[in-house]
Enzyme design. Sequence first.
Site, short mmCIF file in Angstrom:
data_model
loop_
_atom_site.label_atom_id
_atom_site.label_comp_id
_atom_site.label_asym_id
_atom_site.label_seq_id
_atom_site.Cartn_x
_atom_site.Cartn_y
_atom_site.Cartn_z
N ARG A 25 0.80 -1.23 0.00
CA ARG A 25 0.00 0.00 0.00
C ARG A 25 0.84 1.28 0.00
O ARG A 25 0.36 2.33 -0.41
CB ARG A 25 -0.95 0.01 1.20
N ASP A 83 -13.06 10.57 12.45
CA ASP A 83 -12.19 9.56 11.85
C ASP A 83 -10.76 10.12 11.92
O ASP A 83 -10.57 11.33 12.03
CB ASP A 83 -12.58 9.27 10.41
#
Length: 267
Positions: free
Chosen positions: A35, A145
Amino acid sequence: MQPTLSDRDFIRLSQFIQKNYGINLTQKRQLITSRLSTSIQARGYDDFAPFVEHLLTTKDQSEITLLLDKLTTNYTFFMREKGHFDFFQNTILPNLVEKHQKDKTLAIWSAGCSTGEEPYNISMYLMDYLGAKASQWDTRILATDISNRVLEAAKKGVYELPDTLPAGWKQKYFVPAVDGRFAVAPVIRNNVIFQPFNLMSPIRFQRKFDLIFCRNVMIYFDQPTKDALVRRFYDATTPGGYLLIGFSENLSLNSPYRRLGPSTFQK
């Protein structure tokens, strides 16, 4: 050529992430390399070693943002785990509305809100339940978040809609956007307050919460981290308030909450 992540840098990086953000990646070496490789190369790093050294030495916020955006999985959708919403509609809401008839204020937190479907979904249920009386209530939802990227998407509130929405909701709570997508209507969007928050931080919001949704977030935490977070949630919950976690999650036997059913708990 893919950058190399040495044993030493893997340990340093995974320890940094777990200590500061609670995410346990000690078994996710391949995920980190897959990633992050392209992104760190785009930033001029030929290998992980200088990237990790720069990150840990300077705590560069842009590098931390890259790290969190790439390594956190923000998978969510409208009506996810519908059993929670049924319980919310049929049990929690009647309880809380009766409890707050005088102050007409509900304090709800969507912790780990990702791209916003969950808090918007909660708001739609609130509007449906309160009906014509909704304007008399303060039902603004706090949605948090750690990823600024997903929060920006959440604030825009534009989605492809599933067929699982209750009948009439598409017309009632959305307006057509572009490419077949729909934007959340202002009455719903204005009822959600988005802000960044790290769940490893002390919880010091102005009010305690009647209801906390924290679903499919703690699957990334080890047990001590999870237990400590649940204790912070408990301290931030009003007496009789609720905690909802994901169906694939559970709390330890020493949790301070009282279990009501699968993934549903009460103070």
